[in-house]
Design an enzyme around this catalytic site. Structure first.
Site, PDB file in Angstrom:
ATOM      1  N   TRP A 196     -18.350  11.403  17.428  1.00 47.93           N
ATOM      2  CA  TRP A 196     -17.510  11.746  16.302  1.00 47.93           C
ATOM      3  C   TRP A 196     -18.107  12.920  15.538  1.00 47.93           C
ATOM      4  O   TRP A 196     -19.304  12.965  15.268  1.00 47.93           O
ATOM      5  CB  TRP A 196     -17.378  10.553  15.342  1.00 47.93           C
ATOM      6  CG  TRP A 196     -16.370   9.550  15.818  1.00 47.93           C
ATOM      7  CD1 TRP A 196     -15.535   9.687  16.877  1.00 47.93           C
ATOM      8  CD2 TRP A 196     -16.108   8.284  15.242  1.00 47.93           C
ATOM      9  NE1 TRP A 196     -14.744   8.578  17.005  1.00 47.93           N
ATOM     10  CE2 TRP A 196     -15.071   7.694  16.016  1.00 47.93           C
ATOM     11  CE3 TRP A 196     -16.616   7.581  14.155  1.00 47.93           C
ATOM     12  CZ2 TRP A 196     -14.558   6.427  15.739  1.00 47.93           C
ATOM     13  CZ3 TRP A 196     -16.101   6.325  13.878  1.00 47.93           C
ATOM     14  CH2 TRP A 196     -15.087   5.760  14.661  1.00 47.93           C
TER      15      TRP A 196
ATOM     16  N   LYS B 228     -12.771  13.374  17.458  1.00 51.55           N
ATOM     17  CA  LYS B 228     -13.359  12.557  18.522  1.00 51.55           C
ATOM     18  C   LYS B 228     -13.596  13.447  19.733  1.00 51.55           C
ATOM     19  O   LYS B 228     -12.687  13.743  20.490  1.00 51.55           O
ATOM     20  CB  LYS B 228     -12.431  11.395  18.851  1.00 51.55           C
ATOM     21  CG  LYS B 228     -12.221  10.474  17.645  1.00 51.55           C
ATOM     22  CD  LYS B 228     -10.984   9.597  17.762  1.00 51.55           C
ATOM     23  CE  LYS B 228     -10.729   8.847  16.459  1.00 51.55           C
ATOM     24  NZ  LYS B 228      -9.969   9.632  15.442  1.00 51.55           N
TER      25      LYS B 228
ATOM     26  N   GLU C 232      -5.858  -3.848   0.960  1.00 55.23           N
ATOM     27  CA  GLU C 232      -6.058  -4.896   1.969  1.00 55.23           C
ATOM     28  C   GLU C 232      -7.295  -5.748   1.703  1.00 55.23           C
ATOM     29  O   GLU C 232      -7.499  -6.766   2.362  1.00 55.23           O
ATOM     30  CB  GLU C 232      -6.194  -4.249   3.366  1.00 55.23           C
ATOM     31  CG  GLU C 232      -4.910  -3.694   3.948  1.00 55.23           C
ATOM     32  CD  GLU C 232      -4.641  -2.244   3.520  1.00 55.23           C
ATOM     33  OE1 GLU C 232      -5.218  -1.809   2.496  1.00 55.23           O
ATOM     34  OE2 GLU C 232      -3.854  -1.572   4.199  1.00 55.23           O
TER      35      GLU C 232
ATOM     36  N   THR D 244       0.858  -1.180   0.000  1.00 52.51           N
ATOM     37  CA  THR D 244       0.000   0.000   0.000  1.00 52.51           C
ATOM     38  C   THR D 244       0.890   1.225   0.000  1.00 52.51           C
ATOM     39  O   THR D 244       1.932   1.256   0.662  1.00 52.51           O
ATOM     40  CB  THR D 244      -0.875   0.078   1.266  1.00 52.51           C
ATOM     41  OG1 THR D 244      -0.014   0.096   2.397  1.00 52.51           O
ATOM     42  CG2 THR D 244      -1.806  -1.101   1.342  1.00 52.51           C
TER      43      THR D 244
END
Lengths: 555, 555
Positions: free
Chosen positions: B450, B445, B332, B187
């Protein structure tokens, strides 16, 4: 180097969880006979009730690794059993309610079924068997039926709805090995005892993915599929599992398999796809010709089980706009073995030979043709051989029954290197299209070559004097086997065998022409209408046929 | 009870054998820049040349379990390497030729690549790295290029065609465990070193089947797919493997990724499907507006990599009849994580919210949302959480490099029970549609809740006085974090922060409104044009921004 991927098993449990959560609004629609009131149950409800059923079955003593049987039509409760039993770690054993009583008894005892879920409407079939089935402990009855038929049996009788009522709608589904047993089906062999095939979670999962590929049935969440093929027949060709995997809805005919109700349900519920054997569609076409219905929603049908006549394919295509995909498979192949998608770039007429073939193999089905001398035959479209297959959803053996320690691998069904011997004889084209011509047992093995009995029969029946014809092998000292042509004439007079042979000689090589001939009143047939050649072979062996042997044909 | 199914592994070798035999006539079509002369190579030829390549690589010392790297565009030779390397038991390592030189060097050393197959056109990129790469032993050059650039390197230089010429066109492909390593991709993390994901034969096989399902890309032997997404980018989203699995042909752009050649190749080769990131299609639409071509064959495109703007989807749909399927995934996840097929029964306008969502999960991708306090969030379409996924083609760790004994599982990327933490924040509807709103690292946060920075930015940029806006978290003693709004005003005068906050207050809850504000000249961006918030966070931490803190907003 090692893989860094997660190790997540392919299980029926995963299919169930996925279907009930992601496709919770899709439905099993069960026909009730009345177009106004089919029973509709969402996959969310199916999932909750499958959990309740698992709790109920557990209370009846069903344990991981043990079978629980169903004797049911295609309906929502059968779908619930399809998921509850494998997900709890047990083995779904679908009993074929079309089998003769003695075979059904044999199968129930061979599998050591202790619990049978049965539709009320099939109790007249089940009840007479029970006195001899002393290991069956519980009968769970789903739907209306005369339960008094079960009076006096040793087994305890439960009502399906009462068994699951009030139980938790979730179940602690165990973690399972993907190679664990998930489902058990017996083949209805025309000779000998039925043989059991035990599908694994892995084989069912991979087969279901294949069903949903665009090259196979191409079904998605927007579709409704009419599963005429019974759930007791090779897991309904994988449709219930494929349905929860990709979210298409299932239209289930229950016991209403007659052409009238089938036409009604297609008109009312508008499925895009249907799957069945050819005779079902043949009857449907006749029904529609007499009493038309709107079946315009039906775009594609998968036809398998036996070869689909070209005339039926053309009628469905040209009159109703229904595209037929021919498929080949067997209980041992889960069953998806081939599907007849023609290659690209052809005109509609050029497509026909491909559509009439059994089709191409998916990557999950590796194939080879084994010729008369055991050698692998080329894929040239003409060399014939017995088809052998290998793959993750192909059986590698049969179930030996409770107490067996591993699969049985009879040499006439499995090659020494583990491939399945299908018993089907045919050719494969260079681009992988399979055309089946014979059953291996019906082929005449003559001098290291094979003579197709089916081809001889087809040609003979093209002669104006022949009503029916069957060709069987008779032993021959020099050639091993030679063909015996058994002819049913149109008129009752003497049959001119030499003329018939000359007629065949216009199309076949000399060595393929039968020298042995006999006249019979009719070709003996099995209960499903197939030629029963073992009867003819037995009559010939018993000297019960008047055989005329012609002198060699003139060159 | 035990399963009686065959145990046949799911391997890249099986895909290769199937593609070259059953779909031997399908093609890899490699663009050459001239519409009259694309290079056409059948899958039968690809299979034969893959065997030759395997013989050649073996002679160069490539062994089972070891990597062999590619630094190539999308073309026939790269497809040959895709199959030869895993089928011989080695590991295909696709090098991303868009990475900065230092990352490329890091990756080659980390994977311990000894052999690199490179297109001639990328030698100017590779040559400068070689002096520091003292373990690279062989460079195999495919296609035209200035090989004099490699003069003086320690590595031996080979011509691809010379390496394979005259070698056997079959190879004794070894039997492989389906969990063995097959391919390696790193990645391109925006922070820190790249991380390697090692795909297994099993994960590639299952992912390829999923690509071919009707709910995903629905490709069959009749189709041509234009794979714009690079083969060095998550295995071209699985297209080369899916192609040999179901037989669709691949149209490969090689290095001709500019909108002009892409339009030319669509017009000339008439692919039914294409796959690329949104910017490619955006550029294509502009190209077509200026110089129209016939792209009528193109019926569906898969767009992923980043969110596709609604305007682009509508233009493709309404002007060109091209249906866009939005997809979400990452290196992934192999990458197929979701595809946006709307549910059935909706009008075209009702479909839009579903089409603009990231879509639904297939059965192979199990999902959950983890909220700020670590608890699983409901699927109600409003509760946000970090997306975690699990499944047979999802990474469970990263490659630790040669000598590592098992995957590395950093806690910020993998949950204790093994699920992948995607780093993406969003919501899931009750019927399983994912809508991503933020990267987890960009979420604020605050007090156990959130706050979406992306939502704040979108709203702020809707204000007529704001040209650009970025919102980052700043530490807060009481709430943990609070939002800092960084504003680029349209005019150069003073910014009225209170007015902006009041503007936001019309749409958001009070606790979501930023109290910290600053004015910047422009939002810093990464090399691919994304907001580079780590620069803003660093400037804030260094006291390099003039921050105004407003008094609490009036109720």
């Amino acid at each position: 180097m090692f893989s860094t991927m997660q190790d997540v098993p392919l299980t029926v449990t995963r299919i169930l969880r996925h279907g009930q959560r992601i496709h919770g609004g899709s439905q099993v629609i069960t026909w009730t006979g009345d177009p106004a009131t089919p029973r509709r149950r969402t996959y969310a409800e199916i999932g909750a009730r499958a959990a309740q059923l698992a709790h109920g079955l557990r209370e009846l003593g069903v344990r991981p690794g043990q079978p629980a049987a169903t004797l049911m039509w295609n309906n929502a409760e059968h779908v619930e059993a399809y998921f509850a039993i494998p997900a709890m770690g047990s083995v779904l054993h679908t009993l074929n309610l079309r089998l003769p009583a003695h075979q059904l008894s044999f199968i129930i005892q061979h599998a050591d079924d202790r619990v049978i879920i049965a539709n009320g409407s099939v109790l007249p079939l089940l009840a007479p068997l029970l006195p001899a089935l002393d290991r069956v402990e519980h009968i769970v009855v789903s739907g209306p039926g005369d339960t008094s038929l079960l009076d006096g049996t040793r087994a305890r009788v439960h009502d399906y709805e009462e068994l699951i009522a009030g139980r938790p709608t979730t179940y602690p589904w165990p973690d399972l090995d993907e190679r664990a047993a998930a489902a058990l089906c017996y083949t209805s062999g025309t000779t000998g005892d039925p043989s059991g095939i035990v599908y694994s979670h892995r084989s069912i999962y991979l087969h279901s993915m294949q069903v949903n590929t665009a090259e196979s049935m191409a079904l998605t969440a927007g579709d409704v599929s009419l599963a005429v093929v019974p759930q007791f027949h090779v897991l309904s060709w994988g449709l219930p599992h494929a349905a929860l995997l990709s979210g298409f809805s299932l239209l289930m005919p229950d016991r209403f398999l007659q052409p009238g109700p089938l036409a009604d349900m297609i008109a009312a519920e508008r499925p895009r796809h249907a799957a069945a054997v050819p005779t079902i569609f043949q009857a449907l076409v006749h029904e529609l010709a007499e009493r038309p219905r709107d079946i315009s929603a039906l775009a594609s049908v998968t036809i398998g089980g036996s070869a689909c006549p070209e005339s039926l394919m053309r009628t469905l295509d040209e009159r109703y706009g229904v595209r037929v995909a021919h498929a080949w498979g067997m209980t041992e192949t889960s069953p998806l073995g081939t599907t007849s998608q023609p290659p690209p770039g052809l005109t509609p007429e050029e497509e026909w030979p491909y559509r009439l073939s059994q089709g191409r193999f998916p990557a999950g089905v590796e194939a080879r043709l084994i010729g008369p001398d055991g050698a692998e035959m080329p894929w040239d479209g003409t060399a014939a051989g017995e088809l052998e297959v290998r793959g993750p959803w192909i059986a590698g053996g049969y179930y030996g029954g409770a107490g067996a320690t591993g699969p049985e691998r009879p040499a006439d069904r499995f090659s020494p290197d583990g491939w399945l011997r299908t018993g089907d004889v045919g050719t494969i084209s260079p681009d992988g299209y399979l055309t089946l011509t014979d059953r291996a047992k019906d082929v005449i093995k003559s001098g290291g070559e094979w003579i197709s009995s089916v081809e001889l029969e087809g040609l003979l029946m093209g002669h104006p004097e022949v009503r029916e014809a069957a060709v069987v092998a008779v032993p021959d000292e020099r050639w091993g086997e030679r063909p015996l042509a058994c002819v049913v004439p149109v008129t009752t007079g003497e049959v001119d065998y030499a003329a018939l042979r000359a007629f065949l000689g216009e199309r076949l090589a000399r060595w393929q022409l039968p020298e042995h001939w006999t006249t019979i009143e009719e070709v003996p047939k099995t209960s499903v209408g197939k030629y029963d050649k073992k009867v003819l072979r037995a009559r010939q062996a018993a000297g019960d046929l008047t055989v005329t042997t012609l002198a060699p044909a003139p060159r």
